[in-house]
Design a protein around this motif. Structure first.
Motif, PDB file in Angstrom:
ATOM      1  N   PRO A   1       0.681  -1.202  -0.041  1.00 38.01           N
ATOM      2  CA  PRO A   1       0.083  -0.099  -0.012  1.00 38.01           C
ATOM      3  C   PRO A   1       0.792   1.176  -0.147  1.00 38.01           C
ATOM      4  O   PRO A   1       0.511   2.368  -0.566  1.00 38.01           O
ATOM      5  CB  PRO A   1      -0.723  -0.029   1.351  1.00 38.01           C
ATOM      6  N   LEU A   2       1.997   1.194   0.696  1.00 36.01           N
ATOM      7  CA  LEU A   2       3.080   2.521   0.663  1.00 36.01           C
ATOM      8  C   LEU A   2       3.401   2.575  -0.765  1.00 36.01           C
ATOM      9  O   LEU A   2       3.617   3.806  -1.193  1.00 36.01           O
ATOM     10  CB  LEU A   2       3.993   2.142   1.724  1.00 36.01           C
ATOM     11  N   GLU A   3       3.608   1.745  -1.689  1.00 37.30           N
ATOM     12  CA  GLU A   3       3.920   1.886  -2.693  1.00 37.30           C
ATOM     13  C   GLU A   3       2.923   2.400  -3.776  1.00 37.30           C
ATOM     14  O   GLU A   3       3.040   3.160  -4.657  1.00 37.30           O
ATOM     15  CB  GLU A   3       4.445   0.528  -3.568  1.00 37.30           C
ATOM     16  N   VAL A   4       1.595   2.099  -3.475  1.00 30.44           N
ATOM     17  CA  VAL A   4       0.353   2.393  -4.193  1.00 30.44           C
ATOM     18  C   VAL A   4       0.315   4.161  -4.000  1.00 30.44           C
ATOM     19  O   VAL A   4       0.275   4.912  -4.725  1.00 30.44           O
ATOM     20  CB  VAL A   4      -0.749   1.794  -3.780  1.00 30.44           C
ATOM     21  N   TRP A   5       0.462   4.454  -2.601  1.00 31.05           N
ATOM     22  CA  TRP A   5       0.196   5.862  -2.371  1.00 31.05           C
ATOM     23  C   TRP A   5       1.343   6.492  -2.881  1.00 31.05           C
ATOM     24  O   TRP A   5       1.439   7.823  -3.281  1.00 31.05           O
ATOM     25  CB  TRP A   5       0.325   5.852  -0.637  1.00 31.05           C
ATOM     26  N   ASP A   6       2.641   5.969  -3.036  1.00 30.70           N
ATOM     27  CA  ASP A   6       3.770   6.665  -3.345  1.00 30.70           C
ATOM     28  C   ASP A   6       3.648   6.889  -5.246  1.00 30.70           C
ATOM     29  O   ASP A   6       3.708   8.147  -5.275  1.00 30.70           O
ATOM     30  CB  ASP A   6       5.130   5.850  -3.394  1.00 30.70           C
ATOM     31  N   ARG A   7       2.891   5.906  -5.688  1.00 27.21           N
ATOM     32  CA  ARG A   7       2.380   6.163  -7.038  1.00 27.21           C
ATOM     33  C   ARG A   7       1.503   7.416  -7.267  1.00 27.21           C
ATOM     34  O   ARG A   7       1.501   8.113  -8.134  1.00 27.21           O
ATOM     35  CB  ARG A   7       1.525   4.854  -7.665  1.00 27.21           C
ATOM     36  N   LEU A   8       0.609   7.469  -6.091  1.00 27.22           N
ATOM     37  CA  LEU A   8      -0.334   8.617  -5.988  1.00 27.22           C
ATOM     38  C   LEU A   8       0.244   9.970  -5.524  1.00 27.22           C
ATOM     39  O   LEU A   8      -0.271  11.006  -5.247  1.00 27.22           O
ATOM     40  CB  LEU A   8      -1.519   8.136  -5.223  1.00 27.22           C
ATOM     41  N   GLY A   9       1.491   9.953  -5.042  1.00 23.93           N
ATOM     42  CA  GLY A   9       2.129  11.124  -4.612  1.00 23.93           C
ATOM     43  C   GLY A   9       2.110  11.415  -2.981  1.00 23.93           C
ATOM     44  O   GLY A   9       2.465  12.656  -2.671  1.00 23.93           O
ATOM     45  N   VAL A  10       1.558  10.509  -2.189  1.00 27.47           N
ATOM     46  CA  VAL A  10       1.332  10.835  -0.786  1.00 27.47           C
ATOM     47  C   VAL A  10       2.355   9.729   0.028  1.00 27.47           C
ATOM     48  O   VAL A  10       2.333  10.062   1.292  1.00 27.47           O
ATOM     49  CB  VAL A  10       0.144  10.887  -0.342  1.00 27.47           C
ATOM     50  N   GLY A  11       2.932   8.734  -0.411  1.00 27.91           N
ATOM     51  CA  GLY A  11       3.609   7.674   0.061  1.00 27.91           C
ATOM     52  C   GLY A  11       4.921   8.436   0.908  1.00 27.91           C
ATOM     53  O   GLY A  11       5.206   8.006   1.988  1.00 27.91           O
ATOM     54  N   GLU A  12       5.416   9.290   0.094  1.00 31.11           N
ATOM     55  CA  GLU A  12       6.928   9.856   0.923  1.00 31.11           C
ATOM     56  C   GLU A  12       6.630  10.433   2.060  1.00 31.11           C
ATOM     57  O   GLU A  12       7.401  10.523   3.078  1.00 31.11           O
ATOM     58  CB  GLU A  12       7.864  10.809  -0.135  1.00 31.11           C
ATOM     59  N   ARG A  13       5.371  11.209   2.192  1.00 28.40           N
ATOM     60  CA  ARG A  13       5.095  12.147   3.155  1.00 28.40           C
ATOM     61  C   ARG A  13       4.739  11.110   4.437  1.00 28.40           C
ATOM     62  O   ARG A  13       4.903  11.408   5.748  1.00 28.40           O
ATOM     63  CB  ARG A  13       3.775  12.785   2.946  1.00 28.40           C
ATOM     64  N   MET A  14       3.949  10.137   4.180  1.00 20.61           N
ATOM     65  CA  MET A  14       3.494   9.091   5.157  1.00 20.61           C
ATOM     66  C   MET A  14       4.827   8.515   5.776  1.00 20.61           C
ATOM     67  O   MET A  14       4.800   8.418   7.063  1.00 20.61           O
ATOM     68  CB  MET A  14       2.661   7.905   4.550  1.00 20.61           C
ATOM     69  N   VAL A  15       5.696   8.201   4.999  1.00 20.11           N
ATOM     70  CA  VAL A  15       6.801   7.311   5.521  1.00 20.11           C
ATOM     71  C   VAL A  15       7.633   8.380   6.370  1.00 20.11           C
ATOM     72  O   VAL A  15       8.254   7.975   7.306  1.00 20.11           O
ATOM     73  CB  VAL A  15       7.846   6.808   4.158  1.00 20.11           C
ATOM     74  N   ALA A  16       7.855   9.477   5.724  1.00 14.29           N
ATOM     75  CA  ALA A  16       8.353  10.530   6.601  1.00 14.29           C
ATOM     76  C   ALA A  16       8.079  10.889   8.064  1.00 14.29           C
ATOM     77  O   ALA A  16       8.809  10.869   9.064  1.00 14.29           O
ATOM     78  CB  ALA A  16       8.595  11.892   5.940  1.00 14.29           C
ATOM     79  N   LYS A  17       6.692  10.874   8.257  1.00 18.54           N
ATOM     80  CA  LYS A  17       5.867  10.986   9.686  1.00 18.54           C
ATOM     81  C   LYS A  17       6.032   9.620  10.292  1.00 18.54           C
ATOM     82  O   LYS A  17       6.107   9.646  11.702  1.00 18.54           O
ATOM     83  CB  LYS A  17       4.486  11.545   9.156  1.00 18.54           C
ATOM     84  N   GLY A  18       5.662   8.520   9.646  1.00 13.33           N
ATOM     85  CA  GLY A  18       5.720   7.221  10.107  1.00 13.33           C
ATOM     86  C   GLY A  18       6.897   6.647  11.084  1.00 13.33           C
ATOM     87  O   GLY A  18       7.872   7.176  10.970  1.00 13.33           O
TER      88      GLY A  18
ATOM     89  N   ASP B   1      17.251  -2.727  -1.076  1.00 12.61           N
ATOM     90  CA  ASP B   1      16.693  -2.497  -2.183  1.00 12.61           C
ATOM     91  C   ASP B   1      15.438  -2.068  -2.595  1.00 12.61           C
ATOM     92  O   ASP B   1      14.952  -2.435  -3.719  1.00 12.61           O
ATOM     93  CB  ASP B   1      17.679  -3.152  -3.430  1.00 12.61           C
ATOM     94  N   ASN B   2      14.417  -1.695  -1.601  1.00 15.02           N
ATOM     95  CA  ASN B   2      13.170  -1.260  -1.893  1.00 15.02           C
ATOM     96  C   ASN B   2      12.836   0.143  -1.445  1.00 15.02           C
ATOM     97  O   ASN B   2      13.534   0.485  -0.666  1.00 15.02           O
ATOM     98  CB  ASN B   2      12.190  -2.147  -1.154  1.00 15.02           C
ATOM     99  N   LYS B   3      12.268   1.067  -2.378  1.00 17.11           N
ATOM    100  CA  LYS B   3      11.940   2.409  -1.948  1.00 17.11           C
ATOM    101  C   LYS B   3      11.176   2.303  -0.370  1.00 17.11           C
ATOM    102  O   LYS B   3      11.662   3.028   0.311  1.00 17.11           O
ATOM    103  CB  LYS B   3      11.284   3.281  -2.742  1.00 17.11           C
ATOM    104  N   MET B   4      10.255   1.718  -0.504  1.00 16.22           N
ATOM    105  CA  MET B   4       9.312   1.567   0.741  1.00 16.22           C
ATOM    106  C   MET B   4       9.648   0.503   1.522  1.00 16.22           C
ATOM    107  O   MET B   4      10.201  -0.531   1.353  1.00 16.22           O
ATOM    108  CB  MET B   4       7.793   1.235   0.202  1.00 16.22           C
ATOM    109  N   PRO B   5       9.600   0.896   3.042  1.00 17.96           N
ATOM    110  CA  PRO B   5       9.776   0.085   4.087  1.00 17.96           C
ATOM    111  C   PRO B   5       8.895  -1.148   4.074  1.00 17.96           C
ATOM    112  O   PRO B   5       7.823  -1.155   3.537  1.00 17.96           O
ATOM    113  CB  PRO B   5       9.997   1.195   5.306  1.00 17.96           C
ATOM    114  N   ALA B   6       9.181  -2.255   4.898  1.00 17.54           N
ATOM    115  CA  ALA B   6       8.363  -3.436   5.112  1.00 17.54           C
ATOM    116  C   ALA B   6       6.973  -2.617   5.662  1.00 17.54           C
ATOM    117  O   ALA B   6       5.834  -3.338   5.398  1.00 17.54           O
ATOM    118  CB  ALA B   6       8.911  -4.406   5.918  1.00 17.54           C
TER     119      ALA B   6
END
Lengths: 537, 63
Positions: free
Chosen positions: A73-90, A115-120
């Protein structure tokens, strides 16, 4: 009331159509602005599909609720432009501890793949997640997000639905070619269309509490089976941003929800759990009850269901919101192609095929975890306790593999989907048709980036070699070539390894970043056929 | 491979005594717990799901 978060109050605005009494036909109306409805709206906008979102409230989720978000789901949100902000706060976590009665049984490391952009996995209160998506939607003119709009009736016609909506200004009517119900486990839409929501494999109640605690607990997931401070039940402790700790106390089905919610009942429980006099403040508490069940069909005429409205699982393994996001990831590109007339209606039915399969997989996993956590007989309880006792023995690694306090939510590959083109050649690795695409570090125009950020939205032809054309089309559906070594560089070789690539290997990737087909060469004829199959033509 | 039902333990009387003796000091609850651990340990040792399935069935399990 809340010390760490100020709830936004979103303005109610009367629509022009309600003012004038004009009945407007929309292409897509989404019911519910929770995590799934908001994700659907972002995806619709990314697809260039205008939509209206109706929500009967005017703020975000009260309390932390969903909390855990997994990589896909973080990858999906990243595709939609909101994933990085979630990871930064999470808050990211890797270490889990399992306690049995009064002692540590064992600990485990999530060992996230490199070697994945998004964490587990991250922990983040649901209100932040929703707030970030509402912010993003504010920048998107194609999404019309309407607060204090309550759907009160749906009437289905052959090619659209008529919606009766209540606002502070009264009742009005609107029409939609498609309705997407993301209105949660108690979905009113589900009741309005008369859908079945069955299969109560299991039911239980949980007390969930957000506690502000400055004490230096490590950032770990702690799970207790049958602890002395809460006998015969399970307890889960999780860290969230802002020094807020989330505690889930299993209560059993017979518990009195109103009684258990009272602070005088909760505070002694938390005190007993902490086991000392460290200071904490109760931020929010709620009693959550669930059953494991799913809707009989994700589509009723012009009404589609996603998220908890379509399936409800136990909280173990964080499968609710995480799987709901994968519903809308699967649906929106299909809706877009069908609405445009680029694909037949049967493409929409593949949504039920693929996501009902995933929901059943989630229900199976969730039922297995609940059976372990809450044994249904004296004998199964004995096996559970024997497993936990064996797990304490350092050599008995096998027993630790049997302990199930909720398995990490992983995407379900659509292995048997009718949209897949079966392999004709031999491939090794995980990227079978129907599987979500693995990420990898890549370079584009000399800059470091990630593979998943290069694909999605439309069809892609990932090619590990020169291609005779720049794109392949079936009707008005186009797959554009992304050539490794020309458009992107795979310096570390991770991409080639994960996709078992040899020179000339070609993958057809869906707009939702899933593999549709793959070959050892570039055969335009075969690609056209696979593209047709992937849009159910 | 299928579940071995022919004699496979060289000294059956001695094995049986060791099994019984191992629980002599236990009450029913302790023995039941030990039996569960024993099943889990031996099942993991066997590993082969077809064999375990056959044993579950032959023991009267609803599989």
């Amino acid at each position: 009331m809340f010390k760490t978060y100020s709830y936004p109050k979103f303005p109610y605005v009367q629509s022009a159509a309600q003012k004038t009494g004009e009945v407007v036909r929309h292409k897509l109306v989404i019911i519910g602005a929770g995590p799934i409805g908001l994700t659907a709206a972002l995806d619709a906008a990314a697809q260039g599909l205008p939509c209206v979102v109706l929500d009967d409230n005017d703020t975000v989720s009260v309390g932390s609720r969903a909390v855990c978000y997994a990589k896909r789901p973080l990858e999906v949100w990243d595709r939609l432009g909101v994933g990085e902000r979630m990871v930064a706060k999470g808050v990211g976590w890797k270490l889990g501890k399992v306690f049995f009665q009064d002692r540590l049984s064992y600990q485990f490391d999530l060992l996230p793949e490199d070697d994945n952009k998004m964490p587990a996995m991250i922990n983040l209160q649901q209100y932040y997640l929703e707030e970030y998506m509402v912010d993003e939607i504010g920048r998107l003119p194609r999404v019309d997000l309407r607060w204090k709009h309550k759907l009160i009736a749906i009437e289905q016609q052959s090619d659209h639905a008529v919606l009766t909506v209540e606002t502070p200004d009264g009742v009005f009517t609107m029409e939609a070619d498609w309705v997407l119900a993301c209105d949660g486990a108690n979905s009113g839409v589900r009741a309005m269309v008369g859908a079945q929501f069955t299969g109560q494999f299991f039911q239980d109640r949980f007390l969930i509490a957000d506690v502000i605690m400055k004490a230096a607990y490590p950032t770990e997931r702690w799970f207790w089976f049958d602890p002395p401070f809460h006998p015969n039940q399970s307890v889960l402790l999780h860290r969230q941003p802002d020094d807020v700790w989330r505690i889930d106390f299993q209560l059993g089905w017979d518990a009195d929800a109103n009684e258990e919610k009272k602070p005088e009942k909760i505070i002694p429980r938390v005190k007993a759990m902490l086991g000392d006099d460290r200071e904490f403040e109760l931020e929010w508490a709620s009693v959550y009850q669930f059953a494991c069940r799913r809707i009989d069909d994700f589509r009723y005429g012009r009404v589609l269901f996603a998220g908890d409205a379509a399936h409800q699982v136990s909280p173990f393994g964080a499968r609710g919101a995480n799987t709901g996001v994968q519903d809308t990831d699967n649906l929106l590109w299909k809706l877009k192609l069908v609405i445009e007339g680029a694909a037949p209606l049967s493409l929409i039915d593949s949504y039920n095929e693929e996501r009902a399969f995933a929901a059943d997989d989630n229900l199976l996993n969730s039922t297995r975890a609940t059976d372990f956590i809450t044994p249904k007989s004296a004998s199964s309880r004995l096996y559970r306790d024997a497993t936990l006792q064996l797990a304490e023995q350092p050599e008995a690694e096998f027993a630790r593999k049997l302990v199930n306090s909720g398995r990490l939510s992983m995407p379900t590959p659509y292995r048997h989907s009718s949209l897949n083109t079966p392999d004709e050649e031999v491939f090794s690795g995980a990227m079978h048709p129907g599987t979500n695409c693995a990420d990898a570090p890549v370079k584009r125009q000399g800059r470091e980036g990630w593979f998943l950020n290069q694909i999605g939205g439309g069809f892609t032809l990932l090619s590990f070699g020169p291609t005779p054309v720049e794109s392949v089309a079936f009707g008005s559906v186009t797959a554009r070539v992304l050539q490794v070594g020309r458009d992107i560089e795979d310096e570390k070789g991770v991409l080639a390894a994960r996709y078992d690539a040899k020179p000339g290997t070609t993958y057809l990737l869906r707009p939702d970043q899933h593999v549709a087909a793959r070959w050892r060469g570039f055969d335009e004829q075969k690609i056209v056929q696979a593209l047709a199959r992937a849009v159910a033509a | 491979m299928s579940l071995t039902l022919t004699p496979n333990i060289p000294d059956p009387d001695d094995f049986y005594k060791e099994l019984i003796d191992s629980q002599r000091h236990m009450d029913d609850a302790q023995a039941a717990m030990m039996n569960c651990k024993l099943v889990l340990l031996l099942a993991n040792h066997i590993g082969d799901r077809a064999i375990i399935h056959e044993a579950l069935r032959r023991a009267g399990g609803a599989v």
